[in-house]
Scaffold this active site. Sequence first.
Site, PDB file in Angstrom:
ATOM      1  N   ARG A  74       0.791  -1.245   0.000  1.00 17.42           N
ATOM      2  CA  ARG A  74       0.000   0.000   0.000  1.00 17.42           C
ATOM      3  C   ARG A  74       0.818   1.288   0.000  1.00 17.42           C
ATOM      4  O   ARG A  74       0.249   2.361  -0.097  1.00 17.42           O
ATOM      5  CB  ARG A  74      -0.960   0.047   1.195  1.00 17.42           C
ATOM      6  CG  ARG A  74      -1.913  -1.131   1.293  1.00 17.42           C
ATOM      7  CD  ARG A  74      -2.803  -1.232   0.089  1.00 17.42           C
ATOM      8  NE  ARG A  74      -3.836  -2.255   0.271  1.00 17.42           N
ATOM      9  CZ  ARG A  74      -4.421  -2.873  -0.744  1.00 17.42           C
ATOM     10  NH1 ARG A  74      -4.094  -2.583  -1.998  1.00 17.42           N
ATOM     11  NH2 ARG A  74      -5.349  -3.774  -0.530  1.00 17.42           N
TER      12      ARG A  74
ATOM     13  N   ASN B  12       0.326  -1.836  -7.539  1.00 17.44           N
ATOM     14  CA  ASN B  12      -0.863  -0.972  -7.601  1.00 17.44           C
ATOM     15  C   ASN B  12      -0.931  -0.002  -6.433  1.00 17.44           C
ATOM     16  O   ASN B  12      -1.902   0.066  -5.688  1.00 17.44           O
ATOM     17  CB  ASN B  12      -2.140  -1.825  -7.668  1.00 17.44           C
ATOM     18  CG  ASN B  12      -2.345  -2.698  -6.453  1.00 17.44           C
ATOM     19  OD1 ASN B  12      -1.398  -3.025  -5.748  1.00 17.44           O
ATOM     20  ND2 ASN B  12      -3.590  -3.064  -6.189  1.00 17.44           N
TER      21      ASN B  12
ATOM     22  N   HIS C 227      -2.778 -15.857  -7.986  1.00 18.07           N
ATOM     23  CA  HIS C 227      -3.956 -16.348  -7.238  1.00 18.07           C
ATOM     24  C   HIS C 227      -4.963 -17.138  -8.081  1.00 18.07           C
ATOM     25  O   HIS C 227      -6.114 -16.742  -8.240  1.00 18.07           O
ATOM     26  CB  HIS C 227      -4.658 -15.221  -6.502  1.00 18.07           C
ATOM     27  CG  HIS C 227      -4.816 -13.931  -7.276  1.00 18.07           C
ATOM     28  ND1 HIS C 227      -5.350 -13.878  -8.535  1.00 18.07           N
ATOM     29  CD2 HIS C 227      -4.493 -12.649  -6.943  1.00 18.07           C
ATOM     30  CE1 HIS C 227      -5.365 -12.619  -8.943  1.00 18.07           C
ATOM     31  NE2 HIS C 227      -4.848 -11.865  -8.006  1.00 18.07           N
TER      32      HIS C 227
ATOM     33  N   ASN D 242     -10.927 -10.770  -4.683  1.00 17.79           N
ATOM     34  CA  ASN D 242     -10.879 -11.026  -6.111  1.00 17.79           C
ATOM     35  C   ASN D 242      -9.550 -11.678  -6.461  1.00 17.79           C
ATOM     36  O   ASN D 242      -8.515 -11.069  -6.247  1.00 17.79           O
ATOM     37  CB  ASN D 242     -11.034  -9.698  -6.880  1.00 17.79           C
ATOM     38  CG  ASN D 242     -11.283  -9.943  -8.350  1.00 17.79           C
ATOM     39  OD1 ASN D 242     -11.567 -11.062  -8.756  1.00 17.79           O
ATOM     40  ND2 ASN D 242     -11.149  -8.910  -9.150  1.00 17.79           N
TER      41      ASN D 242
ATOM     42  N   ASP E 274      -1.774 -12.949  -1.298  1.00 21.17           N
ATOM     43  CA  ASP E 274      -2.562 -11.800  -1.799  1.00 21.17           C
ATOM     44  C   ASP E 274      -2.980 -10.917  -0.618  1.00 21.17           C
ATOM     45  O   ASP E 274      -4.111 -10.411  -0.561  1.00 21.17           O
ATOM     46  CB  ASP E 274      -3.776 -12.263  -2.605  1.00 21.17           C
ATOM     47  CG  ASP E 274      -4.401 -11.117  -3.411  1.00 21.17           C
ATOM     48  OD1 ASP E 274      -3.804 -10.018  -3.447  1.00 21.17           O
ATOM     49  OD2 ASP E 274      -5.479 -11.316  -3.992  1.00 21.17           O
TER      50      ASP E 274
END
Lengths: 311, 430
Positions: B66, B96, B234, B280, B307
């Site tokens: 993050r 991300n 994943h 997800n 994940d």
Amino acid sequence: MTRTFKHRHLLGIEELEAEDIFLLLDLSERFLEISERPLKKVPTLRGKTVINLFMESSTRTRGSFEIAGKRLSADVINQSSSGSSSSKGETLLDMAKNLGAMNPDVVVVRHRAAGTAHFLSRHLDASIVNAGDGMHEHPTQALLDCATIRRHKKQFEGLEVAILGDVSHSRVARSDILALTKLGARIRVAGPRTLLPIGLESLGVEVFDRIESAIEGADVVMALRLQEERQRSGLIPGNREFSRFFGVDNSRLALAKPDAIVMHPGPMNRGVEISPEVADGPRSVILEQVTYGVAVRMAILYLMAGSESTE
Amino acid sequence: MTDLYLQRGRLIDPSSGLDQEGDLLIREGRIEALGPDLTPPEGIRVLDARDLWITPGLIDLHVHLREPGQEYKETIESGCRSAAAGGFTAVCSMPNTTPPNDSRAVTEYILRQAQIANSARVYPLGAISEGQKGERLAEIGEMAEAGICALTDDGFPVMDALLMRRALEYGRTFGLTLCQHAEDSCLSKGGVMNEGIHSTRAGLRGIPAAAETTMVERDIRLVELTGAHYHVAHISTSSAVEAVRQAKARGLPVTCEVTPHHLYLTDHRCLTYDTSTKMNPPLRTDEDVEAMRVGLADGTIDAVATDHAPHSSIEKDIEFEDAAFGIVGLETALPLVLNLVQDGLLTEMQAIDRLSTGPARIYQLPGGSLQIGSVADVTVIDPEYRWQVDPEAFESKGRNTPFTGWNMTGRAIFTVVGGQVVHEQERTTS
């Protein structure tokens, strides 16, 4: 009353058993009578507070709950908001906690997101009544549908009920399927496959492609509202084609049993999922559904707001 | 201090097949000697490893730290502490962030923050495309020079097959594996849980298994075309596992990872609308869970990766449909994998392989080995340690886990990075 209702909330039909539903239907019949009096008010819920929290537009259901509460002498407060957690403004949790701090007895909630009633029931002391959560459930609609069907058909065992059109996006269809199946009716659904959710068969439903097959020999024909958005999002080519292949009109209705009734949860798109002739025709019980709506909601509020103070 | 002596443990090293009682000597951050006949050198710090396993340090291929940009959810520092607490000596961080890691500057920033954190190692993945927008290649060569370990647009599947082909080819030029979040985002549009009977019951929009499988199958064709190494992040559907199995049988350089939650949980859990069951790829069916377990055991699935996706209450204590995807995983992964040994699905050696040696091999990372000369990233595990998951006790800032209250067996007692003990767990069981 010898039977008791053991649920503190009405989150969905899923949580109810057949005997719970019958208890509610029986109670609704008693409350129906109040609405037929010249003075339509009883003191049953005097001093109780009902908050109608409608976070998605609704006129009929909200009005129905409001009338139900007022005829029972509850203090009814309407709170409307189209806000969501993701947009600006307070979160649903904050809103719920604030409502809780005002000590309501019942919170009736309508919200665009599935699971909202469950969410509130974990955070509020009040009884929660689900007035429609996303595509999930609309239990009071199913109960009023059952009440209407019982009036005309007397019993549910072996009834053939055809539910037609946009099942995917319909919380009414989900709750009706659950309720009617529990009561012993047989459900058929039909509509374009783009509007039928996966795995309906596992709910004990018979699935047809063409509505003629589903209507044939049915005791109850229920058309579901087709929202404008379905056309825009490409699930069907357009309303014109939908009405040609999947609209309930007189020629298709002729396939049903001679004494079949026609239902619609409203609001109707005349000329799309249902033709005006059928909607206004002799078999239509659509307005009776609305009348039963008030009675069913009176029964729910009576059970939720604590019946200990009554009679 | 980078010298350390681990005494009387059970040495398990999948890279060499070693499984025996013995000691391990670390000098200057590297493994200098190991075996049953060692004695500790004068003055060295000695850790008692009786009844414990000494394994190569665990490596998590899939972690969201993050930082930069969403430090309220996790920082590199808190994420690395969480990793160390879970027994991980290294994590691969997803690009991300805000801004995304699509340039040398961001890569260098992440590596610098990791150095300051001085805990688990961080191997950043770089974005495939500029801004993770799926339009044009990012400056992959420069990021490779700065130290990225692989490429991915995780969270943003590469829908454009031509861009995917170019990324495979260009990445190969720099020796980088391409990790795909395999999801056809047209097919999955609007979905919040697995599509099936439970999404129908819950009234929630579904993500069909085909969204993953079609993407994996397309990508495998592109691997045939380019010869580049492709890694499925994943993996979650039985059909995608089967596609990878067949690709491997054909000798293609294809690997994949699975999360602990996809080895245990199914979409039935979403019926509670508990947002800690929203991730997800979504939780799938019993059949898929079984396929994940079989695939992990037979080696089709090369690694377990968490994940790890920390979110705050702002993203999670809201309506299910609106809540963010993702759960934390670093501090619960090890016992969940060890439990598969109890179930008779994996051997001890296989369990450590999927958590350490396997991941190291996929991105050619240092570690994953106890062999002499290897970097001294070592995890010391108590396989009998019993504890209960309490999110409030996590080192991570994230509390979003579906495993709250689960009774776990197995825990990292010492996490050693380059010979330095970065995490130590009291051995009195709770």
